[in-house]
Design an enzyme around this catalytic site. Structure first.
Site, PDB file in Angstrom:
ATOM      1  CD  GLU A  11     -26.202  -4.071  15.704  1.00 18.10           C
ATOM      2  OE1 GLU A  11     -26.595  -5.087  15.569  1.00 18.10           O
ATOM      3  OE2 GLU A  11     -25.153  -3.509  14.368  1.00 18.10           O
ATOM      4  CG  HIS A  13     -24.600   1.500  17.589  1.00 15.24           C
ATOM      5  ND1 HIS A  13     -23.157   0.483  18.649  1.00 15.24           N
ATOM      6  CD2 HIS A  13     -24.082   0.691  16.480  1.00 15.24           C
ATOM      7  CE1 HIS A  13     -22.651   0.415  17.239  1.00 15.24           C
ATOM      8  NE2 HIS A  13     -23.139   0.125  16.044  1.00 15.24           N
ATOM      9  CG  HIS A  61     -19.676   3.844  14.761  1.00 11.98           C
ATOM     10  ND1 HIS A  61     -19.879   3.588  13.211  1.00 11.98           N
ATOM     11  CD2 HIS A  61     -20.294   2.648  15.259  1.00 11.98           C
ATOM     12  CE1 HIS A  61     -20.920   2.389  13.162  1.00 11.98           C
ATOM     13  NE2 HIS A  61     -21.299   1.840  14.674  1.00 11.98           N
ATOM     14  CG  HIS A 117     -19.185  -2.084  15.691  1.00 13.02           C
ATOM     15  ND1 HIS A 117     -20.020  -2.897  15.843  1.00 13.02           N
ATOM     16  CD2 HIS A 117     -20.357  -1.313  15.896  1.00 13.02           C
ATOM     17  CE1 HIS A 117     -20.917  -2.822  14.819  1.00 13.02           C
ATOM     18  NE2 HIS A 117     -20.938  -1.762  14.531  1.00 13.02           N
TER      19      HIS A 117
END
Length: 267
Positions: free
Chosen positions: A119, A142, A144, A214
């Site tokens: 990413e 980032h 989840h 996501h």
């Protein structure tokens, strides 16, 4: 081999904070296998000796031109590396990269040639915007979060600020400690420039952005602050879903009560 962290206490502290947050993400169940990414702008802690280091990788393209990143250095989690391993051995599961003068490519300079997160275009695009905004933000995360991702499967929650207002209303601290709320990016293929560009648009108004089905991205002055933004939003999502599992729709705080918080905390 001598580590880049030796005799550089501030750089070592930055990497240690990344390792600490990586451990929290794994403990919370937000970082399955190699899920999630962390990048931190460490340019302020780079000295002339590091600037003179030769590359230990080939030059690699970012995929876009990021004019504010010329000569910047980042500590990045490695692609296909686990957060639980980053927590224990950060310099074996991450690397320091240098952005080259074309602002479109980078090379790895330390400690090992660990390729950075897939990413990276999204992360570096976020960093480019943070520098342009001049707010002093240096970290991008980032991850989840289970409950937040679950909520993103409901189309009603993907309308602008619907989820923000729901989460704010669950507990006063969320309104106080995540005052910009939660931006929404509709589903895009992971690791694409389209996802990066959509994220940048949302960061004009938010510090945390949901990627539909996501995960979330958060930016902040350091990696702990970025983590805290996600943590408080996740707590609100847990409260909402716990109430629903008990068989009722939670009342939430009223608009008047949330406005009182906004005034009291000068949000």
């Amino acid at each position: 081999m001598k580590s880049i962290l030796e005799n550089r206490p501030e750089l070592a502290r930055q990497v240690a904070e990344v390792a600490e947050v990586a451990g929290y993400l794994w403990q919370k169940g937000w970082a399955e296998r190699n899920g999630g990414n962390i990048t931190v702008n460490v340019t302020a802690h780079i000295d002339d000796a590091v600037r003179a280091l030769p590359a230990i990788s080939e030059v690699r393209l970012i995929g876009t031109v990021l004019p504010h990143l010329k000569g910047c250095y980042f500590f990045c989690k490695g692609t296909n590396r686990r957060m639980r391993d980053l927590a224990r051995r950060p310099m074996e599961n991450g690397a320091v990269i240098r952005i080259l003068d074309d602002c479109a490519s980078y090379e790895i300079v330390a400690d090992n040639p660990v390729p950075p997160t897939s990413e990276l275009p999204a992360h570096l695009s976020m960093h480019d915007k943070m520098i342009a905004d001049g707010k002093g933000y240096t970290a991008a995360l980032h991850t989840h979060p289970i409950e937040l991702v679950a909520l993103s499967h409901n189309p009603a929650f993907l309308e602008k600020d619907v989820l923000t207002n729901l989460l704010w209303s669950m507990i006063p601290e969320t309104r106080a400690f995540c005052p910009k709320g939660l931006g929404i990016v509709r589903y895009e293929m992971p690791s694409t420039l389209q996802l990066a560009q959509a994220t940048i648009r949302e960061l004009a108004d938010y510090d945390v952005v949901m990627w539909e089905k996501h995960g979330v991205c958060a930016v902040g002055p350091d990696i702990m602050e970025a983590f805290d933004f996600v943590d408080v939003l996740s707590k609100s999502a847990q409260i909402y879903l716990t109430a629903r599992s008990m068989g009722f729709e939670p009342e939430g705080m009223s608009r008047r009560q949330m406005d009182e918080l906004k005034e009291a905390f000068n949000l």
